[in-house]
Design an enzyme around this catalytic site. Structure first.
Site, short mmCIF file in Angstrom:
data_model
loop_
_atom_site.label_atom_id
_atom_site.label_comp_id
_atom_site.label_asym_id
_atom_site.label_seq_id
_atom_site.Cartn_x
_atom_site.Cartn_y
_atom_site.Cartn_z
CG ASP A 190 33.10 -4.05 61.89
OD1 ASP A 190 34.32 -4.16 62.15
OD2 ASP A 190 32.67 -3.32 60.99
CB CYS B 228 33.79 -7.97 56.42
SG CYS B 228 35.44 -7.29 56.15
CG ASN C 127 38.85 -6.98 51.82
OD1 ASN C 127 39.57 -6.82 50.84
ND2 ASN C 127 38.80 -8.15 52.44
CB CYS D 77 38.36 -6.08 60.59
SG CYS D 77 38.82 -4.38 60.99
NE ARG D 78 33.31 -7.81 60.13
CZ ARG D 78 32.08 -7.39 59.93
NH1 ARG D 78 31.07 -8.00 60.52
NH2 ARG D 78 31.84 -6.37 59.13
CB SER D 79 36.62 -10.45 54.64
OG SER D 79 37.04 -9.15 54.35
#
Length: 161
Positions: free
Chosen positions: A126, A8, A11, A13-15
């Site tokens: 995001d 993402c 690095n 939140c999402r990943s």
């Protein structure tokens, strides 16, 4: 061993959440020795930081261990990972530019939600500038997409638990 990198922007939140979800799923079926999973960001905004506190809270809600510090995608990632999964179009574009610059023009980069037929071409939003509900939303999105991704990888590589 199947090596998977989730990417993402920062690095945090999402990943890292995707990394924790995949690690949990492969452990649940006893396949952790067959997978190496990591995550990275295309930006250098948060290098060395722990995941966002809302990511940590969401992961904790689902008993997902998060053992990660933010890092930026680098040249060796294109060599070392079998699957590189981008969370959105911007990161997909950045990764496609990087792979050319680093000499890996043939490396295939995947959009995370392309593994679910009804969400192909869609981004994992995001959640950084929103509230905790955004983190719950991305958990649900990632959980479904990773199930589909894992099923495809198991079939492609003839892996059996």
């Amino acid at each position: 061993m199947i090596r998977v990198l989730f990417v993402c922007l920062g690095n945090i939140c999402r990943s890292p959440l995707a990394e924790a979800i995949l690690n949990s799923k492969v452990e649940l079926v006893g396949m952790q020795s067959q997978f190496k999973c990591d995550s990275a960001g295309t930006s250098d905004f948060h290098i060395g930081e722990l995941p966002d506190e809302r990511t940590i809270k969401c992961a904790s809600k689902y008993n997902l261990p998060l053992n990660h510090r933010s890092r930026q995608v680098n040249r060796t990632d294109f060599r070392d990972f079998d699957y590189i999964l981008a969370m959105d179009d911007n990161n997909l574009r950045n990764l496609n530019n990087l792979k050319i610059r680093y000499g890996f023009a043939d490396k295939e980069i995947h959009l995370m939600r392309n593994f679910v037929a009804k969400t192909q071409g869609m981004s994992v939003p995001d959640p950084y500038y929103g509230g905790e509900e955004g983190f719950e939303e991305i958990y649900q999105i990632l959980d479904e997409a990773i199930d589909s991704f894992l099923a495809q990888v198991k079939a492609t590589h003839q892996l059996y638990a």
